[in-house]
Design a protein around this motif. Structure first.
Motif, PDB file in Angstrom:
ATOM      1  N   GLU A 249       0.825  -1.208   0.000  1.00 55.26           N
ATOM      2  CA  GLU A 249       0.000   0.000   0.000  1.00 55.26           C
ATOM      3  C   GLU A 249       0.859   1.258   0.000  1.00 55.26           C
ATOM      4  OE1 GLU A 249      -3.136   0.014   2.923  1.00 55.26           O
ATOM      5  OE2 GLU A 249      -3.306  -2.158   2.769  1.00 55.26           O
ATOM      6  N   TYR A 250       1.956   1.265   0.770  1.00 53.59           N
ATOM      7  CA  TYR A 250       2.812   2.450   0.850  1.00 53.59           C
ATOM      8  C   TYR A 250       3.423   2.790  -0.510  1.00 53.59           C
ATOM      9  CZ  TYR A 250       3.008   1.452   5.934  1.00 53.59           C
ATOM     10  OH  TYR A 250       2.721   1.196   7.240  1.00 53.59           O
ATOM     11  N   GLY A 251       3.922   1.777  -1.207  1.00 55.19           N
ATOM     12  CA  GLY A 251       4.629   1.991  -2.466  1.00 55.19           C
ATOM     13  C   GLY A 251       3.803   2.723  -3.511  1.00 55.19           C
ATOM     14  N   PRO A 252       2.628   2.201  -3.875  1.00 55.83           N
ATOM     15  CA  PRO A 252       1.812   2.892  -4.872  1.00 55.83           C
ATOM     16  C   PRO A 252       1.367   4.285  -4.414  1.00 55.83           C
ATOM     17  CG  PRO A 252       1.084   0.626  -4.642  1.00 55.83           C
ATOM     18  CD  PRO A 252       2.087   0.880  -3.547  1.00 55.83           C
ATOM     19  N   ALA A 253       1.077   4.434  -3.130  1.00 57.67           N
ATOM     20  CA  ALA A 253       0.672   5.743  -2.610  1.00 57.67           C
ATOM     21  C   ALA A 253       1.825   6.740  -2.747  1.00 57.67           C
ATOM     22  CB  ALA A 253       0.225   5.635  -1.151  1.00 57.67           C
ATOM     23  N   LEU A 254       3.038   6.294  -2.431  1.00 59.53           N
ATOM     24  CA  LEU A 254       4.207   7.166  -2.532  1.00 59.53           C
ATOM     25  C   LEU A 254       4.519   7.496  -3.989  1.00 59.53           C
ATOM     26  CD1 LEU A 254       6.559   8.696  -1.279  1.00 59.53           C
ATOM     27  CD2 LEU A 254       7.828   6.531  -1.198  1.00 59.53           C
ATOM     28  N   THR A 255       4.460   6.510  -4.861  1.00 59.49           N
ATOM     29  CA  THR A 255       4.736   6.737  -6.279  1.00 59.49           C
ATOM     30  C   THR A 255       3.750   7.744  -6.872  1.00 59.49           C
ATOM     31  OG1 THR A 255       5.661   4.522  -6.512  1.00 59.49           O
ATOM     32  CG2 THR A 255       4.962   5.623  -8.536  1.00 59.49           C
ATOM     33  N   ALA A 256       2.471   7.577  -6.590  1.00 57.73           N
ATOM     34  CA  ALA A 256       1.463   8.515  -7.083  1.00 57.73           C
ATOM     35  C   ALA A 256       1.708   9.916  -6.528  1.00 57.73           C
ATOM     36  CB  ALA A 256       0.061   8.029  -6.706  1.00 57.73           C
TER      37      ALA A 256
ATOM     38  N   GLU B 171      -3.137  13.014   1.776  1.00 56.91           N
ATOM     39  CA  GLU B 171      -4.010  12.382   2.760  1.00 56.91           C
ATOM     40  C   GLU B 171      -3.999  10.864   2.605  1.00 56.91           C
ATOM     41  OE1 GLU B 171      -7.821  14.309   2.533  1.00 56.91           O
ATOM     42  OE2 GLU B 171      -6.921  16.262   2.984  1.00 56.91           O
ATOM     43  N   ARG B 172      -4.000  10.390   1.363  1.00 58.95           N
ATOM     44  CA  ARG B 172      -3.957   8.941   1.111  1.00 58.95           C
ATOM     45  C   ARG B 172      -2.657   8.346   1.653  1.00 58.95           C
ATOM     46  NH1 ARG B 172      -3.006   6.346  -4.727  1.00 58.95           N
ATOM     47  NH2 ARG B 172      -2.693   4.210  -4.056  1.00 58.95           N
ATOM     48  N   TYR B 173      -1.558   9.042   1.455  1.00 61.93           N
ATOM     49  CA  TYR B 173      -0.262   8.545   1.929  1.00 61.93           C
ATOM     50  C   TYR B 173      -0.259   8.420   3.451  1.00 61.93           C
ATOM     51  CZ  TYR B 173       4.837   8.089   2.167  1.00 61.93           C
ATOM     52  OH  TYR B 173       6.112   7.638   2.399  1.00 61.93           O
ATOM     53  N   TRP B 174      -0.738   9.466   4.138  1.00 59.72           N
ATOM     54  CA  TRP B 174      -0.802   9.409   5.607  1.00 59.72           C
ATOM     55  C   TRP B 174      -1.725   8.273   6.050  1.00 59.72           C
ATOM     56  CZ3 TRP B 174      -4.556   9.890   9.385  1.00 59.72           C
ATOM     57  CH2 TRP B 174      -4.061   9.981  10.699  1.00 59.72           C
ATOM     58  N   THR B 175      -2.865   8.135   5.404  1.00 57.40           N
ATOM     59  CA  THR B 175      -3.843   7.116   5.773  1.00 57.40           C
ATOM     60  C   THR B 175      -3.292   5.714   5.592  1.00 57.40           C
ATOM     61  OG1 THR B 175      -5.655   8.598   5.201  1.00 57.40           O
ATOM     62  CG2 THR B 175      -6.191   6.270   5.324  1.00 57.40           C
ATOM     63  N   SER B 176      -2.473   5.510   4.556  1.00 57.38           N
ATOM     64  CA  SER B 176      -1.918   4.174   4.337  1.00 57.38           C
ATOM     65  C   SER B 176      -1.038   3.745   5.510  1.00 57.38           C
ATOM     66  CB  SER B 176      -1.148   4.108   3.012  1.00 57.38           C
ATOM     67  OG  SER B 176       0.021   4.886   3.048  1.00 57.38           O
ATOM     68  N   PHE B 177      -0.372   4.683   6.160  1.00 60.15           N
ATOM     69  CA  PHE B 177       0.419   4.368   7.352  1.00 60.15           C
ATOM     70  C   PHE B 177      -0.484   4.230   8.577  1.00 60.15           C
ATOM     71  CE2 PHE B 177       3.871   5.719   4.714  1.00 60.15           C
ATOM     72  CZ  PHE B 177       5.002   5.149   5.251  1.00 60.15           C
TER      73      PHE B 177
ATOM     74  N   GLN C  26      -3.527   3.357   8.902  1.00 60.17           N
ATOM     75  CA  GLN C  26      -4.331   2.136   8.925  1.00 60.17           C
ATOM     76  C   GLN C  26      -3.549   0.941   9.463  1.00 60.17           C
ATOM     77  OE1 GLN C  26      -5.647   1.983   4.834  1.00 60.17           O
ATOM     78  NE2 GLN C  26      -7.576   2.980   5.350  1.00 60.17           N
ATOM     79  N   HIS C  27      -2.227   1.052   9.479  1.00 59.22           N
ATOM     80  CA  HIS C  27      -1.388  -0.028  10.006  1.00 59.22           C
ATOM     81  C   HIS C  27      -0.769   0.345  11.350  1.00 59.22           C
ATOM     82  CE1 HIS C  27      -1.772  -2.500   6.456  1.00 59.22           C
ATOM     83  NE2 HIS C  27      -1.623  -1.408   5.737  1.00 59.22           N
ATOM     84  N   GLY C  28      -1.341   1.369  12.005  1.00 51.79           N
ATOM     85  CA  GLY C  28      -0.870   1.767  13.326  1.00 51.79           C
ATOM     86  C   GLY C  28       0.474   2.462  13.309  1.00 51.79           C
ATOM     87  N   GLU C  29       0.850   3.040  12.178  1.00 54.88           N
ATOM     88  CA  GLU C  29       2.148   3.697  12.047  1.00 54.88           C
ATOM     89  C   GLU C  29       2.003   5.149  11.600  1.00 54.88           C
ATOM     90  OE1 GLU C  29       4.228   1.147   9.332  1.00 54.88           O
ATOM     91  OE2 GLU C  29       4.691  -0.279  10.897  1.00 54.88           O
TER      92      GLU C  29
END
Length: 117
Positions: A7-14, A65-71, A73-76
């Motif tokens: 999840e982090y990778g695609p969010a970061l790339t976008a 916002e999507r990038y922050w949310t991807s972290f 959602q995994h407690g990070e």
């Protein structure tokens, strides 16, 4: 564990792709800073070597916002992310890092009562 990185990778790339699109064509590098206080996400897109300003798009705001949310959602959930992008040999590259809140240190408790003589 790989699921969260998927999840982090695609969010970061976008995020990086949109930050580059929001940057003036003359930029050879840029820095996107995202911070979150737990209720609000702020972002800045700058190049200290250029007087030209970036134009933050609604899509870039959504991707921050999507990038922050991807972290989160995994407690990070981080409090600040820094994404540096740069052109090298005609290709774009990037580095990113996150600053996480310091873990609360619990000190031994002291009694709150006191005997008086």
């Amino acid at each position: 564990m790989n699921q969260k990185f998927d999840e982090y990778g695609p969010a970061l790339t976008a995020l990086v792709e949109e930050a580059i699109r929001c940057s003036p064509e003359s930029w050879e590098k840029g820095n996107l800073t995202i911070d979150c206080d737990g209720s609000r996400i702020n972002y800045r897109l700058k190049n200290l070597d250029s007087s030209e300003k970036a134009q933050i798009s609604a899509e870039l705001a959504r991707l921050c916002e999507r990038y922050w949310t991807s972290f989160e959602q995994h407690g990070e959930a981080w409090i600040e992310a820094n994404v540096e992008f740069f052109k090298k040999d005609g290709n774009w590259g990037f580095r990113s890092n996150q600053k996480f809140p310091e873990a609360a240190v619990t000190a031994p408790t002291k009694p709150t009562w006191k005997f008086w003589h």
